[in-house]
Design an enzyme around this catalytic site. Structure first.
Site, mmCIF file in Angstrom:
data_model
loop_
_atom_site.group_PDB
_atom_site.id
_atom_site.type_symbol
_atom_site.label_atom_id
_atom_site.label_comp_id
_atom_site.label_asym_id
_atom_site.label_seq_id
_atom_site.Cartn_x
_atom_site.Cartn_y
_atom_site.Cartn_z
ATOM 1 C CB SER A 141 -1.371 -0.166 1.278
ATOM 2 O OG SER A 141 -1.815 1.005 1.176
ATOM 3 C CG HIS B 270 -5.618 -1.639 -0.728
ATOM 4 N ND1 HIS B 270 -4.262 -1.052 -1.555
ATOM 5 C CD2 HIS B 270 -5.256 -0.614 0.182
ATOM 6 C CE1 HIS B 270 -3.982 -0.287 -1.015
ATOM 7 N NE2 HIS B 270 -4.517 -0.108 0.237
ATOM 8 C CG ASP C 293 -5.815 -2.183 -4.639
ATOM 9 O OD1 ASP C 293 -6.240 -0.930 -3.735
ATOM 10 O OD2 ASP C 293 -5.172 -2.626 -4.583
#
Length: 291
Positions: free
Chosen positions: A79, A261, A231
């Protein structure tokens, strides 16, 4: 091996598990990086902290102290940690003052650009399970500025200045995305010059590693990129894969059609999410074969 790690309690628990498991599995030295957080500390504080830590670790005396082979170093992150990992790796590889370079980088569902907020993934996952488009834009705004009006401009994809026009070739999804993920969406460049805010950070490769030019990308090491179908930042990983491959960098790209995600956050108690464990296993398997 170096891993930028967010400093949030629930994330720390998951990544402490991952770091310890990695160290045992690979018999490796694992360093989890900490950094200042937004909105109290805004860009580029997070990059500066991460880069300083990596630069310190790459010193001969530090590597020797921890018995690290300087030819077998990987930087990894997921991320926003993937953003930092990509940006730091670019800086290390292109900095002539740093003797030891990075052998590998691993980027797990990374966010890699801020200049186009209406990619196909943004439309497909506007109301995503973990990260909605509105939430993602709010986080970007908090990361870059104290202004409360920037989010609206980004939401409309009208946040970039006129002088940024030359950068959109680096994130042109109509060219860089596989046809399957372009679907029937029509590519149009964002509207420029509408925003009253002047934020150079939007055009800074330390915040948007996808904006690095080809000569900067050619120096990058072998790369592992993992993307997830559900995502908001899915397309960033696809486009970075394309750009790296186009300049001759070896890339392994894993795409999970059932992925979401932040899945690594949920691989520990109480959820023990199987998807998170699968991502961990794929990532570690690649490291084991390549590091």
């Amino acid at each position: 091996m170096l891993i930028p790690v967010p400093r949030v309690e629930t994330e720390q628990m998951s990544f402490d598990f991952l770091n310890r498991w990695t160290a045992n599995k690979l018999d490796a030295v694992v360093v989890g990086l900490d950094y200042r957080l937004a909105p109290q500390h805004q860009f580029p504080a997070q990059f500066e902290d991460s880069f300083a830590a990596v630069k310190f670790f790459l010193q001969d005396e530090v590597l020797t102290k921890y018995r690290v082979d300087p030819t077998r170093i990987c930087i990894a992150g997921d991320s926003f940690g993937g953003t930092l990992a990509a940006a730091v790796t670019q800086q290390v590889q292109n900095n002539l003052e740093i003797q030891h370079k990075i052998k590998l980088q691993a980027l797990l569902y990374p966010s890699l650009q801020l200049i186009d907020s209406y990619l196909p993934a943004h439309r497909d996952n506007e109301y995503g399970l973990i990260l909605t488009r509105k939430t993602g834009i709010k986080l970007i705004s908090l990361y870059l500025t104290a202004s409360e009006t920037l989010s609206l401009a980004v939401l409309r994809n009208q946040h970039m200045p006129l002088e940024s026009a030359h950068l959109f070739k680096f994130v042109n999804w109509s060219i860089l995305l596989p046809k399957k993920y372009r679907k029937d969406y029509v590519y149009t460049e964002p509207v420029l010059g509408r925003c009253n805010h002047s934020l150079p950070a939007f055009m800074d490769i330390r915040a948007s590693p996808l904006l690095a030019n080809d000569s900067q990308l050619r120096n990058l090491p072998s790369t592992y990129i993992l993307t997830c179908q559900y995502d908001l930042v899915r397309d960033d990983g696809f486009m970075y894969t394309s750009r790296l491959q186009n300049v001759g960098v070896q890339v392994t790209h894993d795409h999970l059609e059932d992925g979401i995600h932040g899945a690594l956050l949920f691989m520990t108690s109480p959820l023990h999410l199987h998807l998170g464990l699968r991502i961990k296993d794929r990532y570690i398997s690649w490291l084991d074969k390549n590091l």
